[in-house]
Design a protein around this motif. Structure first.
Motif, PDB file in Angstrom:
ATOM      1  N   ALA A 165     -35.042   0.057 103.847  1.00 46.82           N
ATOM      2  CA  ALA A 165     -34.426  -1.133 104.657  1.00 46.82           C
ATOM      3  C   ALA A 165     -34.228  -2.247 103.832  1.00 46.82           C
ATOM      4  O   ALA A 165     -33.409  -2.797 104.088  1.00 46.82           O
ATOM      5  CB  ALA A 165     -35.279  -1.257 105.971  1.00 46.82           C
ATOM      6  N   VAL A 166     -35.271  -2.632 102.970  1.00 47.28           N
ATOM      7  CA  VAL A 166     -35.128  -3.520 102.044  1.00 47.28           C
ATOM      8  C   VAL A 166     -33.982  -3.606 100.787  1.00 47.28           C
ATOM      9  O   VAL A 166     -33.408  -4.140 100.627  1.00 47.28           O
ATOM     10  CB  VAL A 166     -36.585  -3.492 101.176  1.00 47.28           C
ATOM     11  N   ALA A 167     -34.070  -1.989 100.671  1.00 49.28           N
ATOM     12  CA  ALA A 167     -32.835  -1.845  99.425  1.00 49.28           C
ATOM     13  C   ALA A 167     -31.550  -2.125 100.367  1.00 49.28           C
ATOM     14  O   ALA A 167     -30.620  -2.539  99.696  1.00 49.28           O
ATOM     15  CB  ALA A 167     -33.005  -0.466  99.090  1.00 49.28           C
ATOM     16  N   VAL A 168     -31.446  -1.511 101.378  1.00 43.16           N
ATOM     17  CA  VAL A 168     -30.061  -1.923 102.178  1.00 43.16           C
ATOM     18  C   VAL A 168     -29.963  -3.287 102.272  1.00 43.16           C
ATOM     19  O   VAL A 168     -28.762  -4.030 101.991  1.00 43.16           O
ATOM     20  CB  VAL A 168     -30.184  -1.111 103.658  1.00 43.16           C
ATOM     21  N   ALA A 169     -30.914  -4.357 102.687  1.00 41.08           N
ATOM     22  CA  ALA A 169     -30.508  -5.785 102.679  1.00 41.08           C
ATOM     23  C   ALA A 169     -30.186  -6.161 101.152  1.00 41.08           C
ATOM     24  O   ALA A 169     -29.501  -7.192 101.513  1.00 41.08           O
ATOM     25  CB  ALA A 169     -31.941  -6.400 103.283  1.00 41.08           C
ATOM     26  N   ASN A 170     -30.847  -5.667 100.282  1.00 42.38           N
ATOM     27  CA  ASN A 170     -30.447  -6.004  98.955  1.00 42.38           C
ATOM     28  C   ASN A 170     -29.255  -5.422  98.254  1.00 42.38           C
ATOM     29  O   ASN A 170     -28.914  -5.891  97.419  1.00 42.38           O
ATOM     30  CB  ASN A 170     -31.634  -5.930  98.024  1.00 42.38           C
ATOM     31  N   ARG A 171     -28.927  -4.672  99.197  1.00 47.67           N
ATOM     32  CA  ARG A 171     -27.541  -3.797  98.655  1.00 47.67           C
ATOM     33  C   ARG A 171     -27.946  -3.219  97.086  1.00 47.67           C
ATOM     34  O   ARG A 171     -26.799  -3.237  96.201  1.00 47.67           O
ATOM     35  CB  ARG A 171     -26.381  -4.839  98.573  1.00 47.67           C
ATOM     36  N   CYS A 172     -28.990  -2.571  96.958  1.00 44.15           N
ATOM     37  CA  CYS A 172     -29.309  -1.863  95.877  1.00 44.15           C
ATOM     38  C   CYS A 172     -29.004  -0.339  95.783  1.00 44.15           C
ATOM     39  O   CYS A 172     -29.780   0.403  96.597  1.00 44.15           O
ATOM     40  CB  CYS A 172     -30.799  -2.095  95.593  1.00 44.15           C
ATOM     41  N   PRO A 173     -27.794   0.054  95.236  1.00 43.14           N
ATOM     42  CA  PRO A 173     -27.466   1.474  95.400  1.00 43.14           C
ATOM     43  C   PRO A 173     -28.562   2.417  94.988  1.00 43.14           C
ATOM     44  O   PRO A 173     -28.840   3.360  95.527  1.00 43.14           O
ATOM     45  CB  PRO A 173     -25.970   1.759  94.731  1.00 43.14           C
ATOM     46  N   PHE A 174     -29.112   2.211  93.923  1.00 46.10           N
ATOM     47  CA  PHE A 174     -30.047   2.979  93.101  1.00 46.10           C
ATOM     48  C   PHE A 174     -31.303   3.365  94.185  1.00 46.10           C
ATOM     49  O   PHE A 174     -31.572   4.381  94.499  1.00 46.10           O
ATOM     50  CB  PHE A 174     -30.567   2.580  91.867  1.00 46.10           C
ATOM     51  N   CYS A 175     -31.650   2.211  94.380  1.00 45.22           N
ATOM     52  CA  CYS A 175     -32.862   2.254  95.545  1.00 45.22           C
ATOM     53  C   CYS A 175     -32.775   2.824  96.913  1.00 45.22           C
ATOM     54  O   CYS A 175     -33.587   3.447  97.691  1.00 45.22           O
ATOM     55  CB  CYS A 175     -33.708   0.955  95.713  1.00 45.22           C
ATOM     56  N   ILE A 176     -31.415   2.450  97.452  1.00 42.72           N
ATOM     57  CA  ILE A 176     -31.061   3.099  98.710  1.00 42.72           C
ATOM     58  C   ILE A 176     -31.054   4.509  98.764  1.00 42.72           C
ATOM     59  O   ILE A 176     -31.833   5.327  99.523  1.00 42.72           O
ATOM     60  CB  ILE A 176     -29.392   2.509  99.068  1.00 42.72           C
ATOM     61  N   ASP A 177     -30.607   5.224  97.597  1.00 41.82           N
ATOM     62  CA  ASP A 177     -30.528   6.520  97.522  1.00 41.82           C
ATOM     63  C   ASP A 177     -31.945   7.404  97.220  1.00 41.82           C
ATOM     64  O   ASP A 177     -32.248   8.378  97.851  1.00 41.82           O
ATOM     65  CB  ASP A 177     -29.347   7.112  96.429  1.00 41.82           C
ATOM     66  N   ALA A 178     -32.639   6.467  96.077  1.00 34.99           N
ATOM     67  CA  ALA A 178     -34.094   6.908  95.867  1.00 34.99           C
ATOM     68  C   ALA A 178     -34.765   6.987  97.123  1.00 34.99           C
ATOM     69  O   ALA A 178     -35.477   7.950  97.521  1.00 34.99           O
ATOM     70  CB  ALA A 178     -34.702   5.920  95.003  1.00 34.99           C
ATOM     71  N   HIS A 179     -34.886   5.965  97.978  1.00 35.53           N
ATOM     72  CA  HIS A 179     -35.788   6.035  99.191  1.00 35.53           C
ATOM     73  C   HIS A 179     -35.194   6.941 100.433  1.00 35.53           C
ATOM     74  O   HIS A 179     -36.017   7.356 101.107  1.00 35.53           O
ATOM     75  CB  HIS A 179     -36.080   4.591  99.756  1.00 35.53           C
ATOM     76  N   GLY A 180     -33.739   6.838 100.487  1.00 39.89           N
ATOM     77  CA  GLY A 180     -33.142   7.898 101.388  1.00 39.89           C
ATOM     78  C   GLY A 180     -33.762   9.298 100.885  1.00 39.89           C
ATOM     79  O   GLY A 180     -34.024  10.085 101.933  1.00 39.89           O
ATOM     80  N   ALA A 181     -33.638   9.683  99.841  1.00 37.10           N
ATOM     81  CA  ALA A 181     -34.145  10.831  99.457  1.00 37.10           C
ATOM     82  C   ALA A 181     -35.721  11.132  99.732  1.00 37.10           C
ATOM     83  O   ALA A 181     -36.120  12.083 100.225  1.00 37.10           O
ATOM     84  CB  ALA A 181     -34.066  11.193  97.963  1.00 37.10           C
ATOM     85  N   MET A 182     -36.453  10.240  99.602  1.00 36.63           N
ATOM     86  CA  MET A 182     -37.898  10.098  99.816  1.00 36.63           C
ATOM     87  C   MET A 182     -38.295  10.363 101.320  1.00 36.63           C
ATOM     88  O   MET A 182     -39.175  10.952 101.694  1.00 36.63           O
ATOM     89  CB  MET A 182     -38.595   9.000  99.227  1.00 36.63           C
ATOM     90  N   LEU A 183     -37.411   9.545 102.106  1.00 36.87           N
ATOM     91  CA  LEU A 183     -37.387   9.859 103.371  1.00 36.87           C
ATOM     92  C   LEU A 183     -37.105  11.362 103.765  1.00 36.87           C
ATOM     93  O   LEU A 183     -37.763  12.025 104.928  1.00 36.87           O
ATOM     94  CB  LEU A 183     -36.416   8.920 104.334  1.00 36.87           C
ATOM     95  N   HIS A 184     -36.092  12.015 103.214  1.00 43.87           N
ATOM     96  CA  HIS A 184     -35.954  13.227 103.567  1.00 43.87           C
ATOM     97  C   HIS A 184     -37.035  14.132 103.026  1.00 43.87           C
ATOM     98  O   HIS A 184     -37.300  15.242 103.708  1.00 43.87           O
ATOM     99  CB  HIS A 184     -34.809  13.801 102.895  1.00 43.87           C
ATOM    100  N   ALA A 185     -37.643  13.764 101.928  1.00 43.66           N
ATOM    101  CA  ALA A 185     -39.008  14.644 101.274  1.00 43.66           C
ATOM    102  C   ALA A 185     -40.089  14.567 102.386  1.00 43.66           C
ATOM    103  O   ALA A 185     -40.789  15.405 102.587  1.00 43.66           O
ATOM    104  CB  ALA A 185     -39.286  13.918 100.059  1.00 43.66           C
ATOM    105  N   ALA A 186     -40.111  13.482 103.148  1.00 44.82           N
ATOM    106  CA  ALA A 186     -41.019  13.217 104.043  1.00 44.82           C
ATOM    107  C   ALA A 186     -40.761  13.843 105.249  1.00 44.82           C
ATOM    108  O   ALA A 186     -41.648  13.702 106.399  1.00 44.82           O
ATOM    109  CB  ALA A 186     -41.546  11.854 104.295  1.00 44.82           C
ATOM    110  N   GLY A 187     -39.726  14.613 105.448  1.00 45.89           N
ATOM    111  CA  GLY A 187     -39.167  15.219 106.762  1.00 45.89           C
ATOM    112  C   GLY A 187     -38.519  14.190 107.797  1.00 45.89           C
ATOM    113  O   GLY A 187     -38.337  14.857 109.029  1.00 45.89           O
ATOM    114  N   ALA A 188     -38.614  13.298 107.409  1.00 46.72           N
ATOM    115  CA  ALA A 188     -37.985  12.040 108.473  1.00 46.72           C
ATOM    116  C   ALA A 188     -36.187  12.196 108.308  1.00 46.72           C
ATOM    117  O   ALA A 188     -35.638  10.774 108.042  1.00 46.72           O
ATOM    118  CB  ALA A 188     -38.349  10.747 108.231  1.00 46.72           C
ATOM    119  N   HIS A 189     -35.652  12.969 108.493  1.00 50.49           N
ATOM    120  CA  HIS A 189     -34.344  12.942 108.520  1.00 50.49           C
ATOM    121  C   HIS A 189     -33.319  12.225 109.231  1.00 50.49           C
ATOM    122  O   HIS A 189     -32.488  11.347 108.797  1.00 50.49           O
ATOM    123  CB  HIS A 189     -33.707  14.478 108.762  1.00 50.49           C
TER     124      HIS A 189
END
Length: 324
Positions: A71-95
């Motif tokens: 959510a912080v990455a979305v607020a800051n409009r950081c494409p790299f971090c949006i995708d990185a933490h999106g992937a980590m959410l999937h890794a944690a099973g929170a699809h």
């Protein structure tokens, strides 16, 4: 991965704390941590400790902390971090949570929704009260602040997505997450990064005092603030004043906001001041011309950008430390 303006320390050539951060992050994060910051080992180690102790370790669910980071990455409009933490959410099973956060929607779970709304509000001039108990503040606040800084430094020196292609990011995030699932679910023991930090860093702020996160924040504060010496007195004052007056929004296109903020700065100090302000408020607008005008080597460039980013994060930290 391509980086701008700096040449990271290669893993095979890394020594000391850089080698330690690379080795530990590859095991605990699933990737080398922030190679673009490795040219300033003290900063590199302190930021790793802050991220590890807040996001990777502790009692709060990893998925919820990844949601804060996303959510912080979305607020800051950081494409790299949006995708990185999106992937980590999937890794944690929170699809489902990943999809909602990255679409800018409220998650269906009320607790998740409150946490995501708080995280997004940390960029604003009036962040929401903590939606979590004070004992979890080191983890949630630390995660948010670490990622505000990381977003800025990534956007300045490693813009774009970490995923190939970019056209099919949602499936790519999920696939990347599945590859990291075992690493994310393994967890880690708090405090094991503190051996990388100076012994005299201090206890940290009230929201994290007496915890590994507090020690890591104190070390990070010292390391990130070190670049202030690269600015003249007038330039430093102008940078701080502009950031203190920032409303949390994204600056208008064009140079008018920068020129206005630096109008009283002597000409010789302007190039460095521009870099610091860009790092704080619009790091994705860093240009080759702006970097060349400052005439800094890689280490000093990272130190200066880190200082600008840190002044913005310090302002955020003061706003979010209040619980109500």
């Amino acid at each position: 991965m391509p980086y701008r303006f700096v040449v990271p320390v290669p893993r095979r050539a890394a020594t000391g704390s850089v080698a330690a951060v690379y080795d530990r992050s590859s095991r605990e994060l699933g990737a080398l941590f922030a190679p673009h910051l490795s040219v300033v080992p003290r900063l590199h180690a302190a930021l790793w400790a802050l991220l590890r102790e807040s996001l990777l370790c502790g009692d709060a669910p990893r998925a919820r902390k990844e949601a804060v980071a996303a959510a912080v990455a979305v607020a800051n409009r950081c494409p790299f971090c949006i995708d990185a933490h999106g992937a980590m959410l999937h890794a944690a099973g929170a699809h489902e949570l990943a999809g909602a956060v990255l679409r800018g929607e409220a998650p269906s779970d009320p607790g998740d929704a409150a946490l995501v709304a708080w995280a997004a509000s940390t960029r604003t001039a009036g962040p929401l009260p903590w939606p979590f108990p004070a004992e979890l503040a080191p983890e949630y606040v630390g995660t948010a602040l670490a990622n505000h800084f990381i977003n800025r430094m990534v956007d300045a020196l490693r813009p774009g997505s970490p995923l190939p292609g970019g056209a099919l990011r949602a499936p790519a995030r999920r696939a990347a997450g599945m590859a990291l699932a075992r690493t994310v679910r393994r967890g880690c023991a708090p405090g094991e990064s503190l051996d990388l930090l100076p012994a005299d860093a201090g206890p940290g702020p009230a929201w994290a005092a007496g915890t590994p996160v507090g020690v890591a924040w104190a070390a990070f504060e010292l390391a990130a603030g070190d670049g202030a010496g690269l600015l003249g007195t007038a330039a430093q004052a102008a940078v701080v004043a502009a950031i203190e007056g920032w409303d949390g929004g994204h600056p208008d296109l064009g140079p008018a906001w920068l020129d206005g903020a630096l109008v009283a700065v002597p000409g010789g100090q302007v190039p460095a001041a521009r870099l610091a302000l860009l790092a704080a408020l619009a790091p994705y607008r860093l240009t080759e011309g702006a970097v060349a005008a400052a005439g800094l080597g890689s280490e000093d460039l990272v130190r200066l950008l880190a200082y600008g980013a840190f002044v913005a994060v310090r302002r955020i930290e003061r706003a979010v430390r209040v619980t109500a």
